[in-house]
Write an enzyme that holds these catalytic residues in place. Structure first.
Site, short mmCIF file in Angstrom:
data_model
loop_
_atom_site.label_atom_id
_atom_site.label_comp_id
_atom_site.label_asym_id
_atom_site.label_seq_id
_atom_site.Cartn_x
_atom_site.Cartn_y
_atom_site.Cartn_z
N GLY A 29 -43.37 40.79 -9.43
CA GLY A 29 -42.54 41.39 -9.12
C GLY A 29 -42.53 43.36 -8.99
O GLY A 29 -42.12 44.06 -8.38
N CYS A 238 -23.39 23.26 11.27
CA CYS A 238 -23.85 24.33 12.29
C CYS A 238 -23.09 23.79 13.79
O CYS A 238 -22.99 22.31 13.58
CB CYS A 238 -24.88 24.11 12.02
N CYS A 241 -25.95 21.43 15.08
CA CYS A 241 -26.94 20.32 14.51
C CYS A 241 -25.66 19.90 13.44
O CYS A 241 -26.51 18.44 12.67
CB CYS A 241 -27.59 21.41 14.35
N CYS A 263 -27.35 27.66 13.33
CA CYS A 263 -28.50 28.15 12.27
C CYS A 263 -28.97 29.23 12.67
O CYS A 263 -29.80 29.07 13.90
CB CYS A 263 -29.11 26.49 11.80
N CYS A 269 -33.17 23.99 13.56
CA CYS A 269 -31.99 23.93 13.70
C CYS A 269 -32.17 22.73 14.77
O CYS A 269 -32.17 21.46 15.15
CB CYS A 269 -31.46 24.44 14.76
#
Ligand code: ZN
Lengths: 290, 180
Positions: A29, A238, A241, A263, A269
């Site tokens: 980080g 979606c 899909c 998506c 997808c």
């Protein structure tokens, strides 16, 4: 390939970036400064990510490049071609086949594995920058773990909007120490940062910073007891899909206000459609609809 | 002169990925055999060639016959006392840990990496936890107290690469160490 060193960068530059990567992995980080090099593409095109990828690639890699979840944007295609040309690596659009994935603003939906490295393109690495423009001051704030202002900013969001309005580049805390900008991924992706089996590397070219999350690092999105973090997404499935658990883009389909949700991760997808899943508007395709 | 790397860009790319995995997953033992340096094993020599260059002052601790000219030829790094080192290398009893730079509070990255050549390196012994480790790992560290003291300096501290022949394992400053 003879005009270039392997993966474009010279060996001394790669060594410098590699040393910075090791430091970044040792201090999760923390933003490690590095001497960013000119790349044969503009800064907005992810030169930080490109330099990380160049320093990590081996001839044995299979590279995937995504831009907001899609493999076929100009940006993704040009970076992929760049490494095909300069490193001769295999490329793929399938998350599962990739050993190194360079991404702009998304984490793939398909869970990553220990055999993968995810490289993020980062525009603004400093999460405190919008609170404090001076680098010397933000560095001091990280040193002293003075992150109160960041919480005040999020709380002002709540006061003004009734919720935390930040929906991209939502700040996280790494292993209880450094507050980190996860790059402009949607906050829906934030939970995938934590406890991830893959190595995650972040590169900012213009700002000359590298930071990292080793595998299985604990990453927590900043929040409040009374306003817990929520990895929200549009409240739809979606339309292509039928996935109910993936991040969606809203696409305008005609000039009468028609729209569909699809998506953002095009490989995810397409894989679901191939496997026989179908959404509300199955059979149409995102490009043709737009 | 003993050779360095046969095909530097390709060998160093593969070698770095091994080293990166080792640093990202503390305690895991990896193999790295790019070169055979004088006085040390192939893994230690490989790490030196992967990271050292004219911008990285090196501290060579103890008696390492032939290593200085080999490094001068292949890496061109200036030699330094422990206080100025960005990389230090030697056997465990010879390394002056207390003198090596641990970074600054606002720049913890300005610290030394320590390559420690050991007689044995196995996945048993002291218990390691922290970033990069799922659950816990075990590694035959040469001691415990110095690594606990190093962890207490976090985010400052030293990062260790332990080498033994052609094998290596890493212990970054972020790892917590306990007796088995
Ligand atoms: Zn879909």
């Amino acid at each position: 390939m003879s005009d270039y060193n392997f993966a474009y960068l010279d060996e001394q530059t790669k060594r410098m970036i590699r040393r910075a990567i090791l430091k970044a992995l040792a201090i999760p980080g923390y933003q490690v400064p590095f001497a960013s090099r000119e790349m044969p593409m503009p800064y907005g095109w992810g030169t930080g990510g490109v330099q990380l990828t160049a320093a990590c690639l081996t001839p044995d890699d299979c590279l995937k490049v995504i831009d907001q979840g899609a493999d076929d944007t100009t940006n993704a295609v040009s970076i992929r071609k760049f490494f095909q040309r300069t490193a001769g690596v295999a490329v793929t659009q399938a998350t599962r086949e990739a050993t190194l994935i360079q991404t702009r603003h998304r984490i793939p939906e398909t869970p990553l594995t220990e055999d993968q490295v995810l490289v993020y393109q980062v525009p603004i690495p400093e999460p405190l920058r919008f609170l404090e423009p001076r680098e010397t001051e933000t560095r001091k704030m990280h040193e002293l773990e003075e992150y109160g202002l960041m919480h005040v900013k999020l709380y002002e969001d709540i006061a003004r909007h009734g919720q935390i309005a930040t929906s991209y580049a939502y700040p996280v805390k790494v292993e209880g120490r450094y507050v980190m900008d996860p790059s402009p991924i949607p906050k829906f992706d934030n939970p995938k940062l934590s406890d991830c089996p893959a190595i995650q590397l972040f590169g900012a070219g213009r700002e000359q910073r590298i930071y990292a999350l080793p595998p299985y690092t604990q990453v927590v999105s900043l929040d409040f007891d009374d306003y817990p973090f929520e990895a929200s997404k549009p409240d739809h499935d979606c339309d292509l899909c039928g996935a109910s658990d993936s991040y969606l883009d809203e696409v305008i389909t005609d000039d009468r206000g028609g729209r569909m949700f699809v998506c953002s991760d095009t490989d995810f997808c397409a894989g679901r459609v191939r496997a026989g899943h179908a959404g509300r508007l199955a059979g149409r395709n995102k490009g043709a609809a737009a | 002169m003993i050779p360095g790397l046969a095909d530097p860009p390709i060998q160093s790319s593969r070698g770095f990925r091994v080293l990166m995995q080792a640093m990202a997953r503390p305690g895991t033992i990896q193999r790295l055999n790019l070169t055979q340096p004088p006085a040390l094993g192939p893994a230690a020599g490989s790490v030196l060639l992967l990271l050292a260059d004219p911008t990285t002052p090196l501290h060579l601790a103890g008696d390492l016959p032939g290593l200085a000219p080999w490094l001068q030829f292949h890496a061109g790094s200036p030699l330094t006392g422990p206080e100025g080192a960005s990389i230090a290398v030697g056997r465990w009893p010879d390394l002056p840990l207390d003198l090596l730079p641990v970074g600054l509070p606002d720049y913890p990255d300005r610290s030394a990496m320590v390559i420690v050549e050991l007689d044995r390196l196995d996945a048993e012994g002291p218990r390691l936890t922290g970033p990069g480790i799922r659950g816990h790992a075990s590694l035959s560290l040469p001691a415990i107290a110095p690594f606990r003291a190093n962890r207490a300096l976090f985010p400052m501290g030293l990062d260790f690469v332990f080498t033994c022949g052609d094998r290596l394992a890493c212990l970054p400053r972020s790892t917590r160490v306990e007796a088995a």
